[in-house]
Each structure stands twice: as structure tokens, then as C-alpha cells.
Design an enzyme around this catalytic site. Structure first.
Site, PDB file in Angstrom:
ATOM      1  N   SER A 152       4.749   1.287  -7.574  1.00 45.19           N
ATOM      2  CA  SER A 152       3.603   2.182  -7.763  1.00 45.19           C
ATOM      3  C   SER A 152       3.804   2.972  -9.047  1.00 45.19           C
ATOM      4  O   SER A 152       4.946   3.196  -9.480  1.00 45.19           O
ATOM      5  CB  SER A 152       3.492   3.155  -6.585  1.00 45.19           C
ATOM      6  OG  SER A 152       2.598   4.219  -6.876  1.00 45.19           O
ATOM      7  N   TYR A 166       7.608   9.253  -1.292  1.00 46.63           N
ATOM      8  CA  TYR A 166       6.975   7.990  -1.688  1.00 46.63           C
ATOM      9  C   TYR A 166       7.390   7.626  -3.109  1.00 46.63           C
ATOM     10  O   TYR A 166       7.772   6.482  -3.389  1.00 46.63           O
ATOM     11  CB  TYR A 166       5.455   8.132  -1.601  1.00 46.63           C
ATOM     12  CG  TYR A 166       4.684   6.895  -2.015  1.00 46.63           C
ATOM     13  CD1 TYR A 166       4.535   5.823  -1.137  1.00 46.63           C
ATOM     14  CD2 TYR A 166       4.088   6.813  -3.278  1.00 46.63           C
ATOM     15  CE1 TYR A 166       3.812   4.692  -1.509  1.00 46.63           C
ATOM     16  CE2 TYR A 166       3.365   5.689  -3.656  1.00 46.63           C
ATOM     17  CZ  TYR A 166       3.229   4.635  -2.768  1.00 46.63           C
ATOM     18  OH  TYR A 166       2.517   3.512  -3.140  1.00 46.63           O
TER      19      TYR A 166
END
Length: 269
Positions: A152, A166
Site C-alpha cells: 500500500s 496498517y
């Protein structure tokens, strides 16, 4: 001069095998469609039996060679069982491993609890790491192995809304790709990471419905829009093709320009 026959070989996955995790929906689903379109034979896993069966039925109707297993990737025994199934189906050889599955609970760092940490680490990082270990002998045996991690942009730059846990799991995947690229090159295995911006999926729906968050994201994205699943899957599959055989250890952002656009973080007083 490159012959047409050579061109076809470089741009084909005919006869190759792939495992894609968390692939019954979203980006994973798009990756399967792309892989199948290039001729690969694929096995997928997903935690949802309903979504898995629905997707398998759709792919069967399209003539794709896709099989699947229900698997909770946070479970060590279930990961081992999945790889035993993959080894059996593909005769002990695997060409492509796409570590796609991922979860996100966005919170301020001070509000995270131990369960949040375990949830992210076990799903996003530990599962991918273990699948790489389990698949290594199969990838090596194939003579042509490619691992792709779905990372990501949150693992490349700081995105407050995604949360620190995350972001750290995705940053770790980027580093894992670099390590494996060097360690396993001698075994004929490449490893890369693909780092998307926000993409239109069921997982991102709540974020995109928050007008202020969406506007904040788009204001920092030069292309001025969120991505589509097929815009990520096309890069993932390219990295698996023989045409990409000299690319390894890279983290490539599919982000509409977000990570190269200068912006300042202004903390609230």
C-alpha cells in the site's frame, strides 16, 4: 531481431500455476481474471465460503481454470493445509504466489489495543511471510517463481487515516520483497511489491463515503481520482510475466501520483 514467437512467450502465462490469497472479491478477484486471461491455472483462497463459491462459478462460466479453498489465513494449520492442497493440485510446483489478502482498522495510535495489533500483524504480515516459506520449495521446483506482495502507499508514505499499524505491516512487506529478491534469486524466484492508493472496492467503501476524507485524498492525488481494481491487477500480472524477468526487489506504486506529489502534514492543535 525479436521474433513473433518470442513475443508471445514473453507475454504469456500459459502452462503456469498461481496461488492468490483473499481473491474472491476486490483487487484479488481482478488479479485472478487477469492471470486467467494470460493462460495461468489458478488456485485461490478466501475466508468467505459464499464469496468463494460465487466467484468460482463465475470463472467457470468464463472458461477460466480456477479452483479454490476456504482458508482463514491467520490460522497456521489452515495455511499449511492450503499449501498441501496447492502442492497436490499443481504436482509440487508453483510459478506465482500473490499475497493479496489484507485488513485495515484505521485508528489513532493511542486508541489501538493488543487485539488490533495482532489482527493486522497476523493477517497482513505473518500470513504472507509464512506463505512464502511454505511455497518456496514449490516455486523453486517450477524453475520460474514470482512472488508479488499487495502492499500500500501507506507503507511508503504516512497516511494518517490508514493507521500506524496498517502502515507498518505494509512497509514490512516492501522490505520482505527486497530481502527475498536477494536471498532467493539463486533459486529462480523473484519478489516484488505493488503499493496501491485507495481503490474502489467493498473494503474502501466507507472511506470513500466520507466526503472530507475522500476530498483530502483526491486533493493530494495528481490524477484526481481513486483507482480501479484492474489498474492494480494489470501491474501485478505484468510482474509475473516472463517479460518482467529482470525486475525483482521493487516496490511499485499504483497511486495516481500520490507518493511523488509534495504535500505537508498539518497537525491539529
Amino acid at each position: 531481431m525479436v521474433t513473433r514467437k518470442m513475443d508471445k512467450r514473453l507475454w504469456s502465462l500459459q502452462g503456469m500455476t498461481a496461488l492468490v490469497t483473499g481473491a474472491a472479491s476486490g483487487i484479488g478477484y481482478a488479479i485472478v481474471e487477469e492471470l486467467a486471461g494470460f493462460g495461468a491455472k489458478i488456485h485461490i483462497c478466501d475466508i468467505s465460503k459464499t464469496l468463494l463459491n460465487q466467484s468460482l462459478s463465475e470463472w467457470e462460466n468464463k472458461g477460466f481454470q480456477v479452483s479454490g479453498s476456504v482458508c482463514d489465513v491467520t490460522s497456521h494449520p489452515e495455511r499449511e493445509k492450503l499449501m498441501q492442497t496447492v502442492s497436490s493440485i499443481f504436482d509440487g510446483k508453483l510459478n506465482i504466489l500473490v499475497n493479496n489478502v489484507g485488513v485495515l482498522r484505521g485508528k489513532p495510535t493511542t486508541e489501538y489495543v493488543a487485539d488490533d495489533f495482532t489482527f493486522h500483524i497476523s493477517t497482513n504480515l505473518e500470513a504472507a511471510y509464512h506463505f512464502c516459506q511454505l511455497s518456496h520449495p514449490l516455486l523453486k521446483a517450477s524453475g520460474y517463481g514470482s512472488i508479488v506482495f499487495l502492499s500500500s502507499v501507506a507503507g511508503v508514505v504516512s497516511l494518517i487515516d490508514c493507521g500506524s499499524i496498517y502502515g507498518l505491516t505494509k512497509g514490512a512487506l516492501n522490505q520482505l520483497a527486497r530481502n527475498l529478491a536477494c536471498e532467493w534469486a539463486k533459486d529462480g524466484i523473484r519478489a516484488n511489491a505493488v503499493a496501491p492508493n485507495v481503490v474502489k472496492t467493498a473494503q474502501s467503501q466507507s472511506f470513500l463515503e466520507d466526503v472530507s476524507k475522500k476530498e483530502g485524498l483526491l486533493s493530494r492525488t495528481p490524477l484526481g481520482r481513486v483507482g480501479e481494481p484492474n489498474e492494480v491487477s494489470s501491474l501485478v500480472v505484468f510482474l509475473c510475466l516472463p517479460a518482467a524477468s529482470y525486475i525483482t526487489g521493487q516496490t511499485i506504486c499504483v497511486d495516481g501520483g500520490l507518493t511523488v506529489n509534495g504535500f505537508s502534514y498539518q497537525p491539529h492543535a
